[in-house]
Design an enzyme around this catalytic site. Structure first.
Site: not given
Ligand code: PGA
Length: 314
Positions: A61, A63, A153, A155, A224, A230, A270, A291-292
């Site tokens: 992802n 983002k 999600h 967010e 999640e 994150g 994470s 993600g990251g």
């Protein structure tokens, strides 16, 4: 990681089932159910899940990150790292990349006809077309080559006030458009601290139950925990396993044991190249939403390689 399911475990499950709820033991394909356990399950009316293999799905992802130049380098690097770390990945796993919407066709073109990865949207709207400035139609995503779309999600839920009812509408239209939705759900830190995790998860699962069952069957879930996204603080294996078991049990009660066995549940929050194997071996977890750490192709390739069949069964 093979487990023996014994008559004692069956008795325990029967004792712990409350309020007319059916007792349920969740078994993986490699688990061994002893003959005594099977007899005991029949006597006490305990359901032992049928054995099934679910194909891992690992989704990056991005983002709101990346552009055409980044995507170009990324696709080439991912292909070369996967060839190095896990050459047979395409036969065993579903690898998905979710770039920002304008990059969907670019990402697809760079994937060499989906040979490297499939593409996902990060969100979609609840209409096919019309006066909805700034929104993305699931039909357009599909036309641009996406096979998947991330829905609900945290967010989106937090920053754009998406509700379970809206998530349900999005699931339905995404499937009508021919996309596979990856539906996110997870508790925030206050929910966890006040022991509301299961209640929150059960509430979020109502989106899955409010669409017709032929639709629900197409959904992939991603657990999640919001506090793990994150933050560099992934949930522990025990926490993930516990919530995953809760999700399967809740689904078993609502939609039946076969459904609950078949649905794929990813973990997100994470995930990185260092903790991926620990997450890949958790019972009932079928992949990751990353993600990251997915922004570096080499790291995403290492995460995918953690879901190798032989690495997980050791
Ligand atoms: P993270 O994000 O891996 O950066 O924690 C996961 C997600 O939001 O899907």
């Amino acid at each position: 990681m093979r487990r023996f399911i014994t008559a004692d475990e069956v008795r325990k499950a029967a004792r712990e089932a409350s309020g007319g709820e059916k007792a349920f033991i969740y078994a993986e394909k490699e688990d061994v159910v002893t003959d005594e356990a099977r007899d005991m399950a029949r006597t006490l009316g305990v359901v032992i899940s049928s054995e099934i293999t679910r194909r891992p799905c690992i989704c990056a992802n991005f983002k709101m990150n990346g552009g055409p130049g980044f995507m170009d380098k990324y696709a080439a690097e991912l292909a070369s790292c996967l060839a190095q770390f896990y050459p047979e990945y395409a036969a065993e796993t579903d690898v998905v990349v979710a770039p920002p919407a304008p990059l969907v066709p670019v990402a697809l073109a760079l994937s060499n006809k989906k040979a490297i990865y499939s593409v996902a949207g990060q969100n979609c709207y609840i209409k096919e077309s019309g006066a909805f400035t700034g929104e993305v139609s699931p039909y357009l995503l599909r036309e641009c080559g996406a096979d998947y779309v991330i829905i609900g999600h945290s967010e989106r839920r937090k920053l754009f006030a998406e509700t379970d009812a809206l998530v349900a509408q999005k699931l339905k239209i995404a499937i009508d458009a021919g996309l596979t939705p990856i539906m996110c759900l997870g508790e925030n830190i206050d929910d966890r601290k006040t022991a509301k995790t299961f209640a929150v998860i059960a509430q979020m699962l109502t989106a899955l139950y409010s669409i017709p069952i032929e639709y629900s069957k197409k959904v992939i879930l991603a657990y999640e925990p919001v506090w793990a996204i994150g933050t560099g603080m992934n949930a522990s294996s025990e926490q993930i396993a516990e919530v995953c078991a809760f999700i399967r049990k809740n689904i078993m009660v609502k939609l039946g044991v076969d459904f609950s066995n078949a649905i794929r549940i990813l973990y997100g929050g994470s995930v990185n190249e260092t903790n991926a194997l620990e997450i890949a071996v958790i019972k009932g977890i079928d992949g990751a939403l990353v993600g990251g750490a997915s922004l570096k192709a080499v790291n995403f390739a290492k995460i995918i390689a953690a879901f190798k069949t032989d690495a997980r069964s050791n």
